[in-house]
Design a protein around this motif. Sequence first.
Motif, PDB file in Angstrom:
ATOM      1  N   THR A 100       0.818  -1.028   0.122  1.00  0.00           N
ATOM      2  CA  THR A 100       0.003  -0.101  -0.052  1.00  0.00           C
ATOM      3  C   THR A 100       0.842   1.306  -0.073  1.00  0.00           C
ATOM      4  N   THR A 101       1.933   1.136   0.617  1.00  0.00           N
ATOM      5  CA  THR A 101       2.988   2.450   0.504  1.00  0.00           C
ATOM      6  C   THR A 101       4.109   2.434  -0.332  1.00  0.00           C
ATOM      7  N   ASP A 102       5.019   1.316   0.086  1.00  0.00           N
ATOM      8  CA  ASP A 102       6.154   1.390  -1.156  1.00  0.00           C
ATOM      9  C   ASP A 102       5.927   1.208  -2.462  1.00  0.00           C
ATOM     10  N   ILE A 103       4.822   0.536  -2.879  1.00  0.00           N
ATOM     11  CA  ILE A 103       4.493   0.143  -4.278  1.00  0.00           C
ATOM     12  C   ILE A 103       3.684   1.148  -4.691  1.00  0.00           C
ATOM     13  N   GLN A 121      10.801   7.971 -15.110  1.00  0.00           N
ATOM     14  CA  GLN A 121      11.704   6.761 -15.273  1.00  0.00           C
ATOM     15  C   GLN A 121      12.465   6.401 -13.838  1.00  0.00           C
ATOM     16  N   ILE A 122      12.536   7.502 -12.897  1.00  0.00           N
ATOM     17  CA  ILE A 122      13.004   7.331 -11.769  1.00  0.00           C
ATOM     18  C   ILE A 122      12.150   6.598 -10.772  1.00  0.00           C
ATOM     19  N   PHE A 123      10.815   6.844 -10.948  1.00  0.00           N
ATOM     20  CA  PHE A 123       9.970   5.892 -10.186  1.00  0.00           C
ATOM     21  C   PHE A 123       9.577   4.483 -10.791  1.00  0.00           C
ATOM     22  N   LYS A 124       9.842   4.393 -12.028  1.00  0.00           N
ATOM     23  CA  LYS A 124       9.781   2.930 -12.640  1.00  0.00           C
ATOM     24  C   LYS A 124      11.140   2.099 -12.206  1.00  0.00           C
ATOM     25  N   ASP A 125      12.198   2.885 -11.996  1.00  0.00           N
ATOM     26  CA  ASP A 125      13.346   2.063 -11.441  1.00  0.00           C
ATOM     27  C   ASP A 125      13.015   1.789 -10.071  1.00  0.00           C
ATOM     28  N   ILE A 126      12.356   2.728  -9.278  1.00  0.00           N
ATOM     29  CA  ILE A 126      12.119   2.565  -7.711  1.00  0.00           C
ATOM     30  C   ILE A 126      11.161   1.485  -7.763  1.00  0.00           C
ATOM     31  N   LEU A 127      10.307   1.594  -8.520  1.00  0.00           N
ATOM     32  CA  LEU A 127       9.287   0.075  -8.664  1.00  0.00           C
ATOM     33  C   LEU A 127       9.963  -1.002  -9.065  1.00  0.00           C
ATOM     34  N   LYS A 128      10.574  -1.300  -9.893  1.00  0.00           N
ATOM     35  CA  LYS A 128      11.245  -2.270 -10.392  1.00  0.00           C
ATOM     36  C   LYS A 128      12.235  -2.974  -9.087  1.00  0.00           C
ATOM     37  N   THR A 129      12.794  -2.176  -8.237  1.00  0.00           N
ATOM     38  CA  THR A 129      13.339  -2.628  -7.004  1.00  0.00           C
ATOM     39  C   THR A 129      12.431  -3.265  -6.020  1.00  0.00           C
ATOM     40  N   LYS A 130      11.386  -2.675  -5.856  1.00  0.00           N
ATOM     41  CA  LYS A 130      10.280  -2.956  -4.878  1.00  0.00           C
ATOM     42  C   LYS A 130       9.823  -4.285  -5.256  1.00  0.00           C
ATOM     43  N   PHE A 131       9.565  -4.732  -6.699  1.00  0.00           N
ATOM     44  CA  PHE A 131       8.954  -5.735  -7.288  1.00  0.00           C
ATOM     45  C   PHE A 131      10.142  -6.763  -7.116  1.00  0.00           C
ATOM     46  N   ASP A 153      -2.255 -10.734  -1.546  1.00  0.00           N
ATOM     47  CA  ASP A 153      -2.258 -11.326  -2.903  1.00  0.00           C
ATOM     48  C   ASP A 153      -3.168 -10.641  -3.659  1.00  0.00           C
ATOM     49  N   ALA A 154      -4.424 -10.091  -3.159  1.00  0.00           N
ATOM     50  CA  ALA A 154      -5.239  -9.233  -3.923  1.00  0.00           C
ATOM     51  C   ALA A 154      -4.761  -7.797  -4.326  1.00  0.00           C
ATOM     52  N   TYR A 155      -3.978  -7.451  -3.320  1.00  0.00           N
ATOM     53  CA  TYR A 155      -3.177  -6.296  -3.822  1.00  0.00           C
ATOM     54  C   TYR A 155      -1.953  -6.250  -4.584  1.00  0.00           C
ATOM     55  N   PHE A 157      -1.708  -8.549  -7.171  1.00  0.00           N
ATOM     56  CA  PHE A 157      -2.498  -8.643  -8.195  1.00  0.00           C
ATOM     57  C   PHE A 157      -2.622  -7.263  -9.013  1.00  0.00           C
ATOM     58  N   VAL A 158      -3.231  -6.571  -8.446  1.00  0.00           N
ATOM     59  CA  VAL A 158      -3.748  -5.096  -8.850  1.00  0.00           C
ATOM     60  C   VAL A 158      -2.416  -4.256  -9.469  1.00  0.00           C
ATOM     61  N   MET A 159      -1.391  -4.448  -8.402  1.00  0.00           N
ATOM     62  CA  MET A 159      -0.149  -3.467  -8.754  1.00  0.00           C
ATOM     63  C   MET A 159       0.911  -4.300  -9.767  1.00  0.00           C
ATOM     64  N   THR A 160       0.533  -5.484 -10.057  1.00  0.00           N
ATOM     65  CA  THR A 160       1.228  -6.122 -11.067  1.00  0.00           C
ATOM     66  C   THR A 160       0.343  -5.859 -12.469  1.00  0.00           C
ATOM     67  N   SER A 161      -0.816  -5.762 -12.302  1.00  0.00           N
ATOM     68  CA  SER A 161      -1.365  -5.178 -13.379  1.00  0.00           C
ATOM     69  C   SER A 161      -1.270  -3.860 -14.029  1.00  0.00           C
ATOM     70  N   TRP A 162      -1.017  -2.893 -12.834  1.00  0.00           N
ATOM     71  CA  TRP A 162      -0.380  -1.547 -13.054  1.00  0.00           C
ATOM     72  C   TRP A 162       0.903  -1.540 -13.590  1.00  0.00           C
ATOM     73  N   ALA A 163       1.756  -2.319 -13.092  1.00  0.00           N
ATOM     74  CA  ALA A 163       3.161  -2.324 -13.844  1.00  0.00           C
ATOM     75  C   ALA A 163       3.275  -2.745 -15.362  1.00  0.00           C
ATOM     76  N   SER A 164       2.203  -3.602 -15.725  1.00  0.00           N
ATOM     77  CA  SER A 164       2.106  -4.019 -17.205  1.00  0.00           C
ATOM     78  C   SER A 164       1.477  -2.825 -17.909  1.00  0.00           C
ATOM     79  N   ALA A 165       0.612  -2.160 -17.128  1.00  0.00           N
ATOM     80  CA  ALA A 165       0.043  -1.132 -18.053  1.00  0.00           C
ATOM     81  C   ALA A 165       0.944   0.270 -18.110  1.00  0.00           C
ATOM     82  N   LYS A 166       1.692   0.524 -17.297  1.00  0.00           N
ATOM     83  CA  LYS A 166       2.665   1.650 -17.026  1.00  0.00           C
ATOM     84  C   LYS A 166       4.017   1.518 -17.210  1.00  0.00           C
TER      85      LYS A 166
END
Length: 203
Positions: A100-103, A121-131, A153-155, A157-166
């Motif tokens: 809910t916070t870091d990702i 791109q900075i935020f994308k790189d941060i998210l890659k580290t978190k994932f 697990d439900a959360y 799933f949604v965050m991984t969907s966002w990763a693909s979309a963004k």
Amino acid sequence: MKLYFSPSACSMVPHIVLEELGLPFTLVPVNMKDKTYSGGDFRKINSKGQVPTLELDSGDVLTENSIILQYLAGLKPDAGLLATSGIERFHQLERLNFLTTDIHKNFTPLFNPSMPAEATQIFKDILKTKFTWIDEHLKASEFISGKTFGLADAYLFVMTSWASAKGVEISSCERVLNHHEKMKQRPSVERALKSEKEFKKKV
């Protein structure tokens, strides 16, 4: 109960959980651009103007995803979406809080079309580290919540969907991607995706 939501937004997380628990609820779509819903001004329901918002049969209103999720899990504790006691409960909440916070919060700039490409791109790189951290955690279990499917697990799933979309590059996170594919086959996720897709067509 009424779940105020926007298709494909983070409100899909409690939507999945409601489906998983088999609880009776009504979906109320919210236009997030002008903060309206079929009944009028959404801010009169939630002054923050944010989804998800859960309106209980008593008239009480709950906001904030992690709070709504814990409330729902408490309605059917035997379903095991959140441990009811012991250190495992806090480990599960720890993982949920990370999502809910870091990702989640690091995705916010990616939904801002005026954000410069360099900053994006900075935020994308941060998210890659978190994932990547989550991917390592999934070595121990196919579920981020622990031995069985849970709130986190439900959360995820949604965050991984966002990763693909963004366009967040997580192709190296094979366990995260496998988790996503497994979740898509879960009946509760299938039902949530189908109903939100139908609402999206009407918007």
